[in-house]
Design an enzyme around this catalytic site. Structure first.
Site, PDB file in Angstrom:
ATOM      1  N   ASP A  82     -38.085   7.961  -0.692  1.00 58.04           N
ATOM      2  CA  ASP A  82     -38.394   6.530  -0.659  1.00 58.04           C
ATOM      3  C   ASP A  82     -39.619   6.253  -1.534  1.00 58.04           C
ATOM      4  O   ASP A  82     -40.648   6.942  -1.423  1.00 58.04           O
ATOM      5  CB  ASP A  82     -38.663   6.129   0.801  1.00 58.04           C
ATOM      6  CG  ASP A  82     -38.687   4.625   0.999  1.00 58.04           C
ATOM      7  OD1 ASP A  82     -38.008   3.898   0.245  1.00 58.04           O
ATOM      8  OD2 ASP A  82     -39.385   4.166   1.928  1.00 58.04           O
ATOM      9  N   HIS A 178     -42.447  -5.551   3.202  1.00 58.87           N
ATOM     10  CA  HIS A 178     -42.592  -4.385   4.075  1.00 58.87           C
ATOM     11  C   HIS A 178     -43.424  -4.741   5.307  1.00 58.87           C
ATOM     12  O   HIS A 178     -44.306  -5.595   5.234  1.00 58.87           O
ATOM     13  CB  HIS A 178     -43.296  -3.248   3.320  1.00 58.87           C
ATOM     14  CG  HIS A 178     -42.432  -2.597   2.280  1.00 58.87           C
ATOM     15  ND1 HIS A 178     -42.828  -2.460   0.970  1.00 58.87           N
ATOM     16  CD2 HIS A 178     -41.193  -2.044   2.359  1.00 58.87           C
ATOM     17  CE1 HIS A 178     -41.871  -1.838   0.289  1.00 58.87           C
ATOM     18  NE2 HIS A 178     -40.867  -1.580   1.106  1.00 58.87           N
ATOM     19  N   GLY A 179     -43.164  -4.068   6.416  1.00 55.73           N
ATOM     20  CA  GLY A 179     -43.916  -4.299   7.653  1.00 55.73           C
ATOM     21  C   GLY A 179     -43.269  -5.417   8.457  1.00 55.73           C
ATOM     22  O   GLY A 179     -42.218  -5.939   8.082  1.00 55.73           O
ATOM     23  N   HIS A 208     -35.229  -3.761   0.962  1.00 59.77           N
ATOM     24  CA  HIS A 208     -36.343  -3.099   1.652  1.00 59.77           C
ATOM     25  C   HIS A 208     -36.918  -4.073   2.678  1.00 59.77           C
ATOM     26  O   HIS A 208     -36.580  -5.252   2.685  1.00 59.77           O
ATOM     27  CB  HIS A 208     -37.421  -2.711   0.637  1.00 59.77           C
ATOM     28  CG  HIS A 208     -37.087  -1.466  -0.134  1.00 59.77           C
ATOM     29  ND1 HIS A 208     -37.840  -0.322  -0.072  1.00 59.77           N
ATOM     30  CD2 HIS A 208     -36.049  -1.180  -0.950  1.00 59.77           C
ATOM     31  CE1 HIS A 208     -37.289   0.606  -0.835  1.00 59.77           C
ATOM     32  NE2 HIS A 208     -36.201   0.109  -1.388  1.00 59.77           N
TER      33      HIS A 208
END
Ligand code: 13P
Length: 284
Positions: A82, A178-179, A208
């Site tokens: 990744d 992200h997150g 993603h």
């Protein structure tokens, strides 16, 4: 069975108009629990090894774990790097037995991203390994690495990139991050449709930042061509919450079982959601 490469499972997903989850693994317990979830749902699974795991010396270790899990299963299993940070790192992963590598050149100028991605594709394809690349840095923090960058990829950049790079999969930023999301994200489905309709060369598209996306958002993304969805934060939180729930016990296997059950519950729900369109024939 032996590991398969990313292209094989994403072709499988394309035929069925579904997506395959790529779960980040940080330790053996997370990997083993995820494999159990995939076994229960009888669906392919992608194990993603990220920069945090590599920084803490787990590249070879986790590669060994995933190969062992795959050998004990009849399901297609992919071992994937990744956010690969360099050409050299993708080579190290190929040597360790990865069947898929991501090279993330999204922070680079387009021409440089193309030049480096082409190199990775040449090396990986020579030995049957799939490649994922990225365009339009995905905002947020992943394994301690922060990206700000444009929140959405440009259509003309995608066109230029896929013409030059024979990538198997392409991560696109369409409003994802992200997150966990602080406010409900709005994915630009129109942009996704435009990318998908560019031409016949469009590679499999990857989303993603899968943690915290609502079921409806995921279903719309999948029905519009997303074939791989990355999930890290929700799996890590499930693991930690499982461990915390057993805090009163002195028995380590009570902790392990609690963490495992917590991961399996979250992972099974993701697998089911991402493969919603699969009919009985979609099961392996
Ligand atoms: P999340 O942590 O938001 O699930 O994102 C994971 C990811 O995209 C890994 O590359």
């Amino acid at each position: 069975m032996p590991l398969v490469n990313l292209k094989e499972v994403l072709d499988w997903a394309e035929e069925r108009n579904v997506a395959v989850p790529a779960f980040n693994i940080d330790n053996i317990d997370i990997a083993q629990s995820l494999m159990m979830a995939a076994e229960e749902e009888r669906k392919p699974i992608i194990f993603a090894v990220g920069q945090g795991a590599i920084r803490t010396g787990r590249l070879e270790l986790l590669a060994g774990v995933v190969k062992t899990l795959a050998a004990g299963s009849s399901l297609p299993v992919v071992l994937h790097l990744d956010h690969g940070a360099s050409f050299e790192q993708t080579l190290a992963c190929i040597r360790a037995g990865f069947t898929s590598v991501m090279f993330d050149g999204s922070p680079l100028p387009l021409a440089e991203n193309i030049a480096q991605s082409v190199l990775v594709v040449r090396a990986a394809h020579a030995v049957g390994v799939s490649v994922e690349t990225e365009l339009g840095a995905i905002p947020g923090v992943e394994d301690g690495i922060a990206h700000s960058g444009p929140a959405k990829v440009s259509l003309s950049d995608v066109e230029t990139f896929i013409h030059a790079v024979d990538t198997d999969a392409l991560a696109v930023s369409i409003g994802n991050a992200h997150g966990m999301y602080k406010t409900a994200p709005k994915l630009d489905i129109e942009l996704l449709q435009k990318i998908r309709n560019l031409n016949a060369e469009v590679p499999h598209l990857v989303l993603h930042g899968g943690s915290g996306l609502g079921d409806g958002v995921i279903r719309t993304a999948v029905s519009n061509g997303i074939r791989k969805i990355n999930v890290a934060t929700e799996i890590r939180l499930a693991y930690l919450e499982g461990l915390h729930s057993a805090a009163g016990s002195q028995d380590i296997y009570t902790h392990i079982a609690a963490a495992r059950n917590s991961i399996i519950e979250v992972a099974r729900a993701k697998i089911l959601l991402f493969t919603t369109k699969a009919d009985e024939r979609g099961n392996l």
